[in-house]
Each structure stands twice: as C-alpha cells, then as structure tokens.
Motif scaffolding. Structure first.
Motif, PDB file in Angstrom:
ATOM      1  N   THR A  41       0.274  -1.529   8.152  1.00  0.00           N
ATOM      2  CA  THR A  41       0.325  -2.958   8.460  1.00  0.00           C
ATOM      3  C   THR A  41      -1.025  -3.416   8.991  1.00  0.00           C
ATOM      4  O   THR A  41      -1.549  -4.452   8.575  1.00  0.00           O
ATOM      5  N   TYR A  42      -1.609  -2.654   9.881  1.00  0.00           N
ATOM      6  CA  TYR A  42      -2.919  -2.992  10.439  1.00  0.00           C
ATOM      7  C   TYR A  42      -3.958  -3.082   9.324  1.00  0.00           C
ATOM      8  O   TYR A  42      -4.747  -4.029   9.277  1.00  0.00           O
ATOM      9  N   SER A  43      -3.939  -2.132   8.405  1.00  0.00           N
ATOM     10  CA  SER A  43      -4.897  -2.150   7.285  1.00  0.00           C
ATOM     11  C   SER A  43      -4.675  -3.338   6.374  1.00  0.00           C
ATOM     12  O   SER A  43      -5.635  -3.974   5.927  1.00  0.00           O
ATOM     13  N   ALA A  44      -3.425  -3.663   6.098  1.00  0.00           N
ATOM     14  CA  ALA A  44      -3.132  -4.832   5.262  1.00  0.00           C
ATOM     15  C   ALA A  44      -3.618  -6.104   5.948  1.00  0.00           C
ATOM     16  O   ALA A  44      -4.197  -6.990   5.300  1.00  0.00           O
ATOM     17  N   MET A  45      -3.407  -6.199   7.256  1.00  0.00           N
ATOM     18  CA  MET A  45      -3.864  -7.379   7.994  1.00  0.00           C
ATOM     19  C   MET A  45      -5.391  -7.458   8.008  1.00  0.00           C
ATOM     20  O   MET A  45      -5.962  -8.537   7.858  1.00  0.00           O
TER      21      MET A  45
ATOM     22  N   MET B 277       1.932  -1.316  -2.811  1.00  0.00           N
ATOM     23  CA  MET B 277       3.019  -0.851  -1.997  1.00  0.00           C
ATOM     24  C   MET B 277       2.538   0.371  -1.231  1.00  0.00           C
ATOM     25  O   MET B 277       1.997   1.299  -1.825  1.00  0.00           O
ATOM     26  N   LEU B 278       2.695   0.326   0.051  1.00  0.00           N
ATOM     27  CA  LEU B 278       2.184   1.393   0.899  1.00  0.00           C
ATOM     28  C   LEU B 278       3.322   2.050   1.660  1.00  0.00           C
ATOM     29  O   LEU B 278       3.904   1.456   2.562  1.00  0.00           O
ATOM     30  N   GLU B 279       3.650   3.240   1.262  1.00  0.00           N
ATOM     31  CA  GLU B 279       4.649   4.018   1.974  1.00  0.00           C
ATOM     32  C   GLU B 279       3.902   4.868   2.994  1.00  0.00           C
ATOM     33  O   GLU B 279       2.997   5.605   2.632  1.00  0.00           O
ATOM     34  N   ASP B 280       4.253   4.721   4.255  1.00  0.00           N
ATOM     35  CA  ASP B 280       3.504   5.447   5.276  1.00  0.00           C
ATOM     36  C   ASP B 280       4.438   6.134   6.248  1.00  0.00           C
ATOM     37  O   ASP B 280       5.640   6.007   6.163  1.00  0.00           O
ATOM     38  N   PHE B 281       3.845   6.860   7.132  1.00  0.00           N
ATOM     39  CA  PHE B 281       4.583   7.484   8.211  1.00  0.00           C
ATOM     40  C   PHE B 281       4.116   6.852   9.510  1.00  0.00           C
ATOM     41  O   PHE B 281       3.086   6.197   9.567  1.00  0.00           O
ATOM     42  N   THR B 282       4.860   7.024  10.552  1.00  0.00           N
ATOM     43  CA  THR B 282       4.531   6.445  11.838  1.00  0.00           C
ATOM     44  C   THR B 282       3.069   6.709  12.194  1.00  0.00           C
ATOM     45  O   THR B 282       2.546   7.769  11.948  1.00  0.00           O
ATOM     46  N   VAL B 283       2.441   5.716  12.748  1.00  0.00           N
ATOM     47  CA  VAL B 283       1.049   5.672  13.194  1.00  0.00           C
ATOM     48  C   VAL B 283       0.024   5.803  12.074  1.00  0.00           C
ATOM     49  O   VAL B 283      -1.126   6.078  12.341  1.00  0.00           O
ATOM     50  N   ALA B 284       0.357   5.547  10.829  1.00  0.00           N
ATOM     51  CA  ALA B 284      -0.639   5.545   9.761  1.00  0.00           C
ATOM     52  C   ALA B 284      -1.350   4.192   9.691  1.00  0.00           C
ATOM     53  O   ALA B 284      -2.384   4.077   9.068  1.00  0.00           O
ATOM     54  N   HIS B 285      -0.781   3.166  10.296  1.00  0.00           N
ATOM     55  CA  HIS B 285      -1.406   1.852  10.415  1.00  0.00           C
ATOM     56  C   HIS B 285      -1.545   1.099   9.094  1.00  0.00           C
ATOM     57  O   HIS B 285      -2.537   0.414   8.873  1.00  0.00           O
TER      58      HIS B 285
END
Length: 163
Positions: A11-15, A1-9
């Motif tokens: 989703t991009y890293s998971a993809m 589970m990845l809680e992030d803030f805007t522009v931490a990417h």
C-alpha cells in the motif's frame, strides 16, 4: 495486482507511485481514487501513508478534510472513498483506482470501480487465503493484469532486520 505479506508495504509503495505521478503530471488533470473496506481502514492506512510520504510537501490548503481529497496545483486530485458499497462506484469516473486489502472488498465494488477507471487499477492484499480474485482467475490474463508479490525481504530499505 500486488499480493504481499505483512510488512511488505505494498500500500505504501502504491501510494508513493500515485503521489509522484499526480504531483508531476503535465496532461489532463488526473482523478485518482483510493479505496479500502471502510473509512477507518483508509484513515489508519492509506491516508496515514500519504501524510508520511508527502512530509513537508503536504500543503494543508490542498487538503479537504471534509471530502478527504487532496488537489495539487496542476488540478490532479487524490480522493479517498470507502469501498463498503458498490453504489459509491456506479457513477463517478476516474483515471486510476487503488484498492488496499482487496480481499476485504466485495467483488461488485471492484467491478463497478474497474468499469469506470480509464487508465489502470492497482490493488493489494495479504494472501491469507484465496478470494474472488482467484476464483474468477483474474490473474490469468497477462494482457490485462500484472500479478506480483512482495515480502519483507523485498523491502530492506524500509524494513530493517531490527523491525
């Protein structure tokens, strides 16, 4: 589970992770499902990320635009399914489930998907506030959940100071 803030990417890293895994997988073909709150959100998020990540490795012959699936030569499949109805997750099984913006997905959708995911689930969200994930104390099970967070400071090679 990845809680992030805007522009931490996250989703991009998971993809990046699931694309690398699927493209190099040698075992039984994987089924990887990527979901979000709606199909428009998937198109402008995870699908756009997939195209950017794959770049010249993207093979149009492997992409089914009608089904929104990508199938590699090793028969691993990446499928995009909108998370707007739990019924979409009550039958099909998968090896890996990825949720983007989990805070915008109903808890029942998550439960149905989790029950039918045999390997693991990846989810990310922006911490605008607590939601059902926090209410159910799902992060408190260290044997079952890795719970981490990122900010733009964690991704300097993606987010430059000029951004």
């Amino acid at each position: 589970m990845l809680e992030d803030f805007t522009v931490a990417h996250n989703t991009y890293s998971a993809m990046q992770f699931v694309i690398l895994l699927a493209s190099h997988w040698k075992g039984e073909p994987l089924i990887i499902t990527v979901s979000s709150e709606s199909f428009p959100h998937l198109r402008t998020g995870a699908i756009r990320d997939m195209l950017a990540i794959m770049g010249e490795d993207f093979d149009p012959r492997c992409w089914s635009k009608g089904d929104y699936t990508y199938e590699w030569d090793n028969r691993c499949k990446l499928e995009y399914i909108s998370g707007d109805h739990a019924e979409r997750f009550s039958g099909p099984r998968r090896h890996i489930q990825v949720f983007t913006e989990l805070n915008n997905v109903a808890q029942m959708v998550y439960r149905e998907a989790d029950l039918r995911t045999s390997m693991f689930l990846i989810a990310d969200w922006n911490p605008y506030g607590e939601f059902w994930f926090h209410d159910e104390k799902l992060a408190e099970d260290p044997d079952n959940v890795f719970y981490g967070g990122l900010t733009y400071h964690d991704t300097p090679d993606i987010i430059t100071p000029e951004t």
